[in-house]
Scaffold this motif. Structure first.
Motif, PDB file in Angstrom:
ATOM      1  N   LEU A  30      -8.075 -29.666 -60.912  1.00 20.96           N
ATOM      2  CA  LEU A  30      -8.209 -30.746 -59.935  1.00 20.96           C
ATOM      3  C   LEU A  30      -7.302 -31.918 -60.282  1.00 20.96           C
ATOM      4  O   LEU A  30      -6.738 -32.558 -59.392  1.00 20.96           O
ATOM      5  CB  LEU A  30      -9.663 -31.218 -59.851  1.00 20.96           C
ATOM      6  CG  LEU A  30     -10.648 -30.297 -59.146  1.00 20.96           C
ATOM      7  CD1 LEU A  30     -12.063 -30.849 -59.257  1.00 20.96           C
ATOM      8  CD2 LEU A  30     -10.265 -30.091 -57.686  1.00 20.96           C
ATOM      9  N   ALA A  86      -3.810 -30.883 -59.271  1.00 21.35           N
ATOM     10  CA  ALA A  86      -3.734 -30.912 -57.806  1.00 21.35           C
ATOM     11  C   ALA A  86      -3.622 -32.343 -57.307  1.00 21.35           C
ATOM     12  O   ALA A  86      -2.825 -32.647 -56.414  1.00 21.35           O
ATOM     13  CB  ALA A  86      -4.969 -30.231 -57.204  1.00 21.35           C
ATOM     14  N   ASN A  87      -4.404 -33.218 -57.899  1.00 24.28           N
ATOM     15  CA  ASN A  87      -4.410 -34.599 -57.444  1.00 24.28           C
ATOM     16  C   ASN A  87      -3.088 -35.292 -57.723  1.00 24.28           C
ATOM     17  O   ASN A  87      -2.616 -36.091 -56.911  1.00 24.28           O
ATOM     18  CB  ASN A  87      -5.563 -35.361 -58.095  1.00 24.28           C
ATOM     19  CG  ASN A  87      -5.877 -36.603 -57.327  1.00 24.28           C
ATOM     20  OD1 ASN A  87      -5.273 -37.631 -57.553  1.00 24.28           O
ATOM     21  ND2 ASN A  87      -6.809 -36.478 -56.393  1.00 24.28           N
ATOM     22  N   GLU A 115       0.141 -28.464 -54.398  1.00 26.32           N
ATOM     23  CA  GLU A 115      -1.192 -29.027 -54.647  1.00 26.32           C
ATOM     24  C   GLU A 115      -2.275 -28.009 -54.326  1.00 26.32           C
ATOM     25  O   GLU A 115      -3.219 -27.836 -55.089  1.00 26.32           O
ATOM     26  CB  GLU A 115      -1.382 -30.295 -53.799  1.00 26.32           C
ATOM     27  CG  GLU A 115      -2.708 -30.984 -54.017  1.00 26.32           C
ATOM     28  CD  GLU A 115      -3.804 -30.601 -53.032  1.00 26.32           C
ATOM     29  OE1 GLU A 115      -4.975 -30.875 -53.316  1.00 26.32           O
ATOM     30  OE2 GLU A 115      -3.474 -30.019 -51.979  1.00 26.32           O
ATOM     31  N   GLN A 133      -5.587 -26.732 -56.177  1.00 27.21           N
ATOM     32  CA  GLN A 133      -6.860 -27.155 -55.581  1.00 27.21           C
ATOM     33  C   GLN A 133      -7.773 -25.976 -55.228  1.00 27.21           C
ATOM     34  O   GLN A 133      -8.966 -26.009 -55.525  1.00 27.21           O
ATOM     35  CB  GLN A 133      -6.579 -27.983 -54.317  1.00 27.21           C
ATOM     36  CG  GLN A 133      -7.796 -28.544 -53.639  1.00 27.21           C
ATOM     37  CD  GLN A 133      -8.337 -29.757 -54.359  1.00 27.21           C
ATOM     38  OE1 GLN A 133      -7.635 -30.419 -55.095  1.00 27.21           O
ATOM     39  NE2 GLN A 133      -9.601 -30.047 -54.145  1.00 27.21           N
ATOM     40  N   GLN A 152     -14.024 -34.540 -57.557  1.00 29.13           N
ATOM     41  CA  GLN A 152     -12.668 -34.714 -57.017  1.00 29.13           C
ATOM     42  C   GLN A 152     -12.375 -36.185 -56.743  1.00 29.13           C
ATOM     43  O   GLN A 152     -11.284 -36.669 -57.038  1.00 29.13           O
ATOM     44  CB  GLN A 152     -12.495 -33.888 -55.737  1.00 29.13           C
ATOM     45  CG  GLN A 152     -11.213 -34.179 -54.989  1.00 29.13           C
ATOM     46  CD  GLN A 152      -9.952 -33.932 -55.795  1.00 29.13           C
ATOM     47  OE1 GLN A 152      -9.856 -32.948 -56.493  1.00 29.13           O
ATOM     48  NE2 GLN A 152      -9.002 -34.831 -55.715  1.00 29.13           N
TER      49      GLN A 152
END
Length: 118
Positions: free
Chosen positions: A16, A19-20, A53, A57, A77
């Motif tokens: 996460l 991804a962020n 991403e 994710q 998240q």
């Protein structure tokens, strides 16, 4: 949440976070780097970054959902988003540090408490 973090939970947090980081650049990086380019270029670049991403994710959510319920996964998240956003805003986008970041963090701590309590 268990007192010690399990491997799937650690993996979820790491995925996460990655991804962020990509999503921050997809959503906001063009404001700094592509502001003089046509909008369609910024959109295409952002979509390309967002594709990367999603490669982090989607597995993060699948792995996380084995240990967390949907609300816990979402709050996790959001906390990661805030933790990643502040350094991004300060260091990459050169935005000023604001007290609002602290207050938002305190609110998120409250959200974490309520969503993860037994």
């Amino acid at each position: 949440m268990a007192k010690s973090m399990s491997y799937p939970l650690i993996k979820t947090i790491l995925l996460l976070s990655a991804a962020n980081l990509f999503m921050l650049f997809a959503w906001y990086g063009h404001l700094r780097d592509l502001h003089q380019k046509p909008l369609w270029i910024a959109v295409l670049v952002s979509w390309g970054i967002a594709l990367i991403e999603y490669c982090f994710q989607v597995p993060a959510n699948r792995i996380g959902f084995t240990q967390l319920n949907l609300a816990q996964l979402k709050i996790l998240q959001e906390v990661i988003t805030l933790v990643m956003f502040v350094p991004f805003a300060l260091m990459y986008m050169h935005q000023p540090l604001k007290w609002d970041y602290l207050w938002a963090g305190i609110c998120m701590m409250g959200a974490v408490y309520f969503i993860f309590r037994n």
